[in-house]
Write an enzyme that holds these catalytic residues in place. Structure first.
Site, short mmCIF file in Angstrom:
data_model
loop_
_atom_site.label_atom_id
_atom_site.label_comp_id
_atom_site.label_asym_id
_atom_site.label_seq_id
_atom_site.Cartn_x
_atom_site.Cartn_y
_atom_site.Cartn_z
N ASN A 88 -45.69 77.21 25.16
CA ASN A 88 -47.10 76.93 25.47
C ASN A 88 -48.05 77.45 24.40
OD1 ASN A 88 -46.41 79.58 26.18
ND2 ASN A 88 -48.08 79.70 27.68
N TYR A 89 -47.54 78.19 23.43
CA TYR A 89 -48.41 78.88 22.49
C TYR A 89 -48.03 78.49 21.08
CZ TYR A 89 -50.81 82.95 20.43
OH TYR A 89 -51.62 83.77 19.72
N ARG B 225 -57.31 124.20 37.71
CA ARG B 225 -55.86 124.33 37.90
C ARG B 225 -55.11 123.00 37.86
NH1 ARG B 225 -54.18 127.64 42.75
NH2 ARG B 225 -56.19 127.25 43.74
N LYS C 172 -46.36 82.37 34.58
CA LYS C 172 -47.73 82.84 34.34
C LYS C 172 -48.65 81.63 34.36
CE LYS C 172 -49.88 82.51 30.85
NZ LYS C 172 -50.54 82.30 29.57
#
Ligand code: UD1
Ligand code: CA
Length: 447
Positions: free
Chosen positions: A384-385, A15, A349
């Protein structure tokens, strides 16, 4: 006297209409069966035995070594289910506590009381009942003139008069083990083709033995989950129970109905939790904080006197006196030291913000360390990337980063340095130095 728990968890839970086995659906952030296990574990002597069948592998994977598993290959009823544990437990335990994995709100206090009653009396079993106007499809308790329990009648077999009985079978029992294994052999086949554990009551009474019963005071404990509606009732019941415990320990909740706190969360005294707030996972919150409204905190450690408004935090750490929000976001590895101020639309982060650092508006700080008393101007971004790798940005203390500065990592900015508004910083900056300007120009063609 040794007591062992058997937890029934083999049923399909049709159910629920779900791909997930019923007993793995979550109640306050933990699988339903986790709650049943916790309560049983804390009052018994050995690792509980769990009867599994439907979704057995998934259940095993979730429970791990918190239970011993016995597979009930064919689901022939609750009596048959308990019988599957006989070869594991016969001769190894004096009492057997039977409960269901789909009843997450039964408490260890209730189980303890049942075990105590069973120990103090000579009868073969003690069972749990509840008096309720809502029968919920539960078995009805038939009592004799002297008030003792005579039988449990399942709803499909009940007469109209029996259907009106308000005392119901909750589905938890404490058995004298020696008696139980023999009784299970004698359970008759029900009209539905199942062996009902509830028929052990009739067997005991026929043999002239007295069945003990304990009646639940708190109806919330008897919430059993068969549908998603019941699941929401279990969630609400558990939520209020958890919230009450925190309130009794000195936490204020403006509106406990809208506060969702996981089972492992700790909160310090005089902290106020505002409405629509979720505290999940391994979260620890200090004393004197103001959390929410509209905040989600997962797996975070938060110091004392922090204020967090309308923000989302995950796997982050805040030291004391941090104030953040509205609309701030902390991702894994964010660490804000004492007194940090983080205003609206910021994201941090894998970064450390030193004591009293300020980041008021619209910024992204990733893979960076920021010194004490440093001010991060509006719109600052750590670039940062580079499309392949993440690079570090190190900013010293008492630095003033002007609005809209792009910090192209890897990069070091010395103590007390300043950047002008709109600068794009690609080279390290020495201590006590002001840099300005935008060096963007064509330097290479992509192939
Ligand atoms: C059972 C009781 C009923 C009681 C109700 C309370 C019986 C016959 N009836 O009914 O008196 O009021 O619980 O919730 O016991 N299970 C197995 N193997 C099986 C059958 C069931 O492991 O072959 C497990 C289920 O997964 C569940 C528990 O036993 O955890 C109860 O079974 P369920 O079918 O839900 O029994 P109810 O009809 O609810
Ligand atoms: Ca049930």
């Amino acid at each position: 006297m040794k007591t062992t728990s058997i937890i029934l968890a083999a049923g399909q839970g049709t159910r629920m209409k779900s791909e997930l086995p019923k007993v793995l659906h979550s109640v306050c952030g933990k699988p339903m069966l986790w709650h049943a296990l916790q309560a049983a574990q804390s009052v018994t002597d050995e690792t509980p035995v769990m009867i599994i069948g439907h979704g057995a592998n998934q259940v095993r994977a979730v429970v791990g070594d918190a239970a011993r598993f016995v597979v009930q290959a064919e689901r022939l009823g609750t009596g048959h289910a308990v019988q599957q544990a006989e070869s594991t437990l016969k001769g190894n335990t004096d009492l057997v506590l039977v409960s269901s994995a789909d009843m997450p709100l039964l408490t260890s206090e209730t189980f303890n009381e049942m075990i105590r009653l069973q120990k103090e009396n000579d009868g073969p079993m003690t069972m749990l009942t509840i008096i309720s106007d809502d029968p919920r499809g539960f078995g009805r308790i038939i009592r004799m003139e002297d008030g003792n329990v005579q039988a449990i009648v399942e709803e499909p077999q009940a007469t109209i008069e029996q259907m009106a009985i308000k005392e119901l079978n909750v589905g938890a029992y404490c058995f004298d083990a020696k008696w139980l294994w023999d009784a299970l052999e004698r359970i008759p086949l029900s009209p539905k083709g199942e062996y009902y554990l509830t028929d052990t009551v009739g067997l005991a009474v026929e043999a002239g033995m007295k069945v003990q019963s304990l009646t639940l005071e708190d109806p919330v404990e008897a919430v059993g989950v068969n549908t998603r509606i019941h699941l929401s009732e279990a969630e609400a019941g558990m939520r209020l129970r958890v919230n009450r415990l925190h309130m009794l320990k000195g936490v204020t909740m403006i509106d406990p109905q809208s506060v969702h706190i996981g089972m492992d969360v700790e909160i310090g005294q005089d902290t106020v939790i505002h409405p629509n707030t979720y505290l999940r996972g391994e979260t620890k919150i200090g004393a004197g904080c103001e959390i929410g409204p509209n905040t989600i905190i997962t797996d975070c450690t938060i110091g004392d006197r922090c204020e967090i408004l309308s923000s989302v935090l995950e796997k982050a750490r805040l030291e004391d006196d941090v104030d953040m929000g509205p609309f701030a976001r902390l991702r894994k590895g964010a660490h804000l030291a004492k007194g940090v101020h983080m205003g609206n639309f910021g994201e941090v982060k894998d970064s450390y913000l030193g004591e009293n650092a300020k980041m008021g508006h619209f910024s992204y700080i990733g893979n960076a360390t920021i010194g004490t008393e440093t001010n991060i101007g509006a719109g600052t971004i750590t670039c940062n990337y580079d499309g392949e790798n993440k690079h570090l940005t190190e900013i010293g203390k008492e630095v003033f980063i002007g609005s809209d500065t792009m910090l192209v990592a890897p990069l070091k900015i010395g103590d007390r340095a300043r950047t002008g508004a709109g600068s794009v910083v690609t080279k390290d900056v020495k201590d006590d130095t002001l840099v300005v300007g935008m060096p963007a120009r064509a330097i290479r063609k992509f192939k």
